[in-house]
Enzyme design. Sequence first.
Site, PDB file in Angstrom:
ATOM      1  N   ALA A  72      22.696  15.085  54.825  1.00 27.01           N
ATOM      2  CA  ALA A  72      23.184  15.337  55.890  1.00 27.01           C
ATOM      3  C   ALA A  72      22.441  15.978  56.848  1.00 27.01           C
ATOM      4  O   ALA A  72      23.355  16.491  57.773  1.00 27.01           O
ATOM      5  CB  ALA A  72      24.751  14.905  55.487  1.00 27.01           C
ATOM      6  N   THR A  73      23.225  17.137  56.057  1.00 23.23           N
ATOM      7  CA  THR A  73      22.684  18.042  56.565  1.00 23.23           C
ATOM      8  C   THR A  73      21.551  18.776  57.238  1.00 23.23           C
ATOM      9  O   THR A  73      21.382  19.057  58.911  1.00 23.23           O
ATOM     10  CB  THR A  73      22.195  19.571  55.831  1.00 23.23           C
ATOM     11  OG1 THR A  73      23.773  19.920  54.654  1.00 23.23           O
ATOM     12  CG2 THR A  73      21.849  21.272  56.297  1.00 23.23           C
ATOM     13  N   ASN A 151      36.437  17.660  55.471  1.00 19.08           N
ATOM     14  CA  ASN A 151      36.203  17.991  53.991  1.00 19.08           C
ATOM     15  C   ASN A 151      36.858  18.734  53.390  1.00 19.08           C
ATOM     16  O   ASN A 151      37.474  18.499  52.400  1.00 19.08           O
ATOM     17  CB  ASN A 151      34.444  18.790  54.356  1.00 19.08           C
ATOM     18  CG  ASN A 151      34.682  19.918  54.811  1.00 19.08           C
ATOM     19  OD1 ASN A 151      35.024  19.639  55.636  1.00 19.08           O
ATOM     20  ND2 ASN A 151      33.956  20.912  53.869  1.00 19.08           N
ATOM     21  N   GLN A 179      32.090  12.850  54.801  1.00 22.44           N
ATOM     22  CA  GLN A 179      33.512  12.427  54.085  1.00 22.44           C
ATOM     23  C   GLN A 179      34.157  10.810  55.077  1.00 22.44           C
ATOM     24  O   GLN A 179      35.102  10.562  53.980  1.00 22.44           O
ATOM     25  CB  GLN A 179      34.771  13.398  54.646  1.00 22.44           C
ATOM     26  CG  GLN A 179      34.129  14.835  54.075  1.00 22.44           C
ATOM     27  CD  GLN A 179      33.540  14.507  52.466  1.00 22.44           C
ATOM     28  OE1 GLN A 179      34.265  14.476  51.317  1.00 22.44           O
ATOM     29  NE2 GLN A 179      33.582  15.829  51.845  1.00 22.44           N
ATOM     30  N   SER A 199      25.484  10.845  53.828  1.00 22.25           N
ATOM     31  CA  SER A 199      25.012  11.285  52.752  1.00 22.25           C
ATOM     32  C   SER A 199      24.926  10.760  51.898  1.00 22.25           C
ATOM     33  O   SER A 199      26.732   9.739  51.410  1.00 22.25           O
ATOM     34  CB  SER A 199      25.630  12.847  52.589  1.00 22.25           C
ATOM     35  OG  SER A 199      24.941  13.515  50.949  1.00 22.25           O
ATOM     36  N   ALA A 200      24.424  10.471  50.833  1.00 27.23           N
ATOM     37  CA  ALA A 200      24.225   9.104  49.498  1.00 27.23           C
ATOM     38  C   ALA A 200      25.178   9.694  48.566  1.00 27.23           C
ATOM     39  O   ALA A 200      26.102   9.122  47.707  1.00 27.23           O
ATOM     40  CB  ALA A 200      23.265   8.766  49.055  1.00 27.23           C
ATOM     41  N   HIS A 201      25.432  11.245  48.356  1.00 23.43           N
ATOM     42  CA  HIS A 201      25.841  11.441  47.006  1.00 23.43           C
ATOM     43  C   HIS A 201      27.141  11.862  47.152  1.00 23.43           C
ATOM     44  O   HIS A 201      28.360  11.683  46.006  1.00 23.43           O
ATOM     45  CB  HIS A 201      25.025  13.144  46.901  1.00 23.43           C
ATOM     46  CG  HIS A 201      25.629  14.617  47.381  1.00 23.43           C
ATOM     47  ND1 HIS A 201      26.809  15.035  46.727  1.00 23.43           N
ATOM     48  CD2 HIS A 201      25.329  14.525  48.911  1.00 23.43           C
ATOM     49  CE1 HIS A 201      26.881  15.761  47.674  1.00 23.43           C
ATOM     50  NE2 HIS A 201      26.384  15.802  49.006  1.00 23.43           N
ATOM     51  N   THR A 237       6.946  12.057  53.540  1.00 18.93           N
ATOM     52  CA  THR A 237       6.710  10.199  52.976  1.00 18.93           C
ATOM     53  C   THR A 237       8.156  10.327  52.318  1.00 18.93           C
ATOM     54  O   THR A 237       8.341  11.391  51.836  1.00 18.93           O
ATOM     55  CB  THR A 237       5.211  10.892  51.191  1.00 18.93           C
ATOM     56  OG1 THR A 237       4.162  10.995  52.149  1.00 18.93           O
ATOM     57  CG2 THR A 237       5.575   9.889  51.033  1.00 18.93           C
ATOM     58  N   CYS A 325      35.469  32.614  48.446  1.00 16.96           N
ATOM     59  CA  CYS A 325      34.894  34.350  47.787  1.00 16.96           C
ATOM     60  C   CYS A 325      33.915  35.125  48.382  1.00 16.96           C
ATOM     61  O   CYS A 325      33.145  34.531  48.023  1.00 16.96           O
ATOM     62  CB  CYS A 325      35.430  34.327  46.306  1.00 16.96           C
ATOM     63  SG  CYS A 325      34.875  36.404  45.689  1.00 16.96           S
TER      64      CYS A 325
END
Length: 401
Positions: A72-73, A151, A179, A199-201, A237, A325
């Site tokens: 997605a990025t 998110n 999200q 995004s798939a993940h 590809t 952090c």
Amino acid sequence: MKNIYLDNNATTRLDPMVLEAMMPFLTDYYGNPSSIHDFGTPCRGALERARQQVASLLGARHDSEIIFTSCATEATSTAIHSAVALDAKRREIITTAVEHPATLEVCEHLERQGYTIHRLGVSAQGELDMAQYRALLSERVALVTVMWANNETGVLFPVREMAALAHEHGALFHCDAVQAVGKIPIVLSSCEIDMLSCSAHKIHGPKGVGCLYLKRSTRFRPLLRGGHQERGRRAGTENIAGIVGMGSACELADVHLPMMTAAVAPLRDRLQHELSQIIPSVMVMGGEQPRTPNTLNIAFEFIEGEAILLLLNHAGIAASSGSACTSGSLEPSHVMRAMSIPYTAAHGSIRFSLSRYTREKEIDGVIAALPSIVERLRTLSPYWQQGKPQATAGDFAPTYG
């Protein structure tokens, strides 16, 4: 109970049915989909079937509106760079102060090149300032890029309305829907969103694959050049195994979509209610706004989120923090800062994000473990001892979103 995973906004487990769909394309069907021989034919057919599956989940009008990317990025970067390349006279972009870094960092890069970036503010509950948005729209705006769901908080933004308003001024509209996809119904054929990233993940598919929805007739400039793949819109590809996995994940997400409201949201609400009742001095981020059904961002005042996460991890519970952090010093996330969350709470925000695999006993495990963790950390916190309120548990209970 050990091994409780409540960090699904970061990534999700791979659905076994998705893995099963992918396996033949990691072993037997290894041809290039662009090849005309028999090794390429099954891969080409699988590619187009996956495109149909993704288009169906997104409610796209045409399968051809789906462009497969590595993530997605990449899709977001492609959309933003394409929009600004189309009209040299339009040198302004409107986004929000709470976007994912995939959007914010591209906008910062363009800002250094002379573009004007407008960052919409949000309220303490994460609600967008729509009056500010309307005031910023003009013929100088090339693109509006706004996430569908935040998110960190899960707060939903009125992207359909915003897209329509952008079009009144001739601006394109891109949506980061990472999200939102698979959690709420999306019907792109019935709205004016020009481009959308997912995004798939995040929906129980594989990592390393995503897509850009590009509404038919929308002008477009590819980011990656060097090949004819994806109808000349994204060179390289295709990752066939990953794309097959994304297609399968989208089909399953479509089937399970009612479960997000019927089963996952009640679990999220129970976790929110119980923690708010048992533990004093808590704040629910965006709890008064419409949210995705799986996300709870809750802050425990006067202690550090990172310390909570470490002790949760020792208890076998995975979650994430609203703080980051950086350079050895703890700073609240940009989302917490934009929402003007009090310093005493912003550092102690924890995000629990559920999935269709989350079970009641896992919520029970968090409810059993977290109160003692918070109590332990507060006994060590000088801020708690100095600023300890006289409130009782439940006084900070939120309104459900």
